[in-house]
Design a protein around this motif. Sequence first.
Motif, PDB file in Angstrom:
ATOM      1  N   PHE A  70       0.825  -1.202   0.000  1.00 19.48           N
ATOM      2  CA  PHE A  70       0.000   0.000   0.000  1.00 19.48           C
ATOM      3  C   PHE A  70       0.862   1.257   0.000  1.00 19.48           C
ATOM      4  CE2 PHE A  70      -2.334  -3.341   2.254  1.00 19.48           C
ATOM      5  CZ  PHE A  70      -3.456  -3.415   1.452  1.00 19.48           C
ATOM      6  N   ALA A  73      -1.484   3.360   4.673  1.00 14.03           N
ATOM      7  CA  ALA A  73      -2.433   2.652   5.535  1.00 14.03           C
ATOM      8  C   ALA A  73      -2.959   3.668   6.540  1.00 14.03           C
ATOM      9  CB  ALA A  73      -1.759   1.489   6.251  1.00 14.03           C
ATOM     10  N   ILE A  91      -0.137  -4.842   7.094  1.00 13.52           N
ATOM     11  CA  ILE A  91       0.061  -3.514   6.488  1.00 13.52           C
ATOM     12  C   ILE A  91       1.507  -3.041   6.617  1.00 13.52           C
ATOM     13  CG2 ILE A  91      -2.334  -2.736   6.721  1.00 13.52           C
ATOM     14  CD1 ILE A  91      -1.317  -1.082   9.211  1.00 13.52           C
ATOM     15  N   ARG A  94       4.094  -0.816   3.390  1.00 11.24           N
ATOM     16  CA  ARG A  94       3.405   0.436   3.093  1.00 11.24           C
ATOM     17  C   ARG A  94       4.420   1.566   3.127  1.00 11.24           C
ATOM     18  NH1 ARG A  94       2.870  -0.211   8.707  1.00 11.24           N
ATOM     19  NH2 ARG A  94       4.080   1.451   9.662  1.00 11.24           N
TER      20      ARG A  94
END
Length: 179
Positions: A70, A73, A91, A94
């Motif tokens: 990502f 987050a 996550i 990121r």
Amino acid sequence: VQTIRDSDNLCIVGHIRPDGDCIGSQLGLAYALKNAGKKVTVWNEDPMPRKLAFLDPDRLLSTPKQGKKFDCAIATDCASYERLGKAGDCIKDRQILINIDHHASNTRFGDINWVMPRAPSTGELIYQLLRQARWPITPPIADALFTAVSTDTGSFQYPTTRPTSYHVAGELVKRGADL
């Protein structure tokens, strides 16, 4: 706001055993970001409480999965990284972590921390974020955020309820929140 604008692929995570403020904040923000053309993933370790399923007709909320990357987050309504549960593990790949919360006990675990202990709910903070960004508040967003605000204020009866809570709730009703 600028960090979110600069991100294309975002994941919104909430705390284990999510309540109305957690789910409402996550989904309200997710709908706004999707409407702004962002790719959005919404994760919680625990499933959606059945009484809140009406907020997620498109089934955006899912369980965390390893191996996803990502740009950003965003943790909503979560006082510590540990309370993210498995979502926290998923996550790690990121660029940036934003922490939006209203708990005085928040550990400021994000790269960017917006923690307002005087706010009665994270839903009010997400409302402020959307207004600041000038992202439209559609009826599904209004439903999600109204649920967040009303849940964490005990239907506007808890002593933490502030005048802003009534103002935000009124604005959400104007924008289509289905009482």
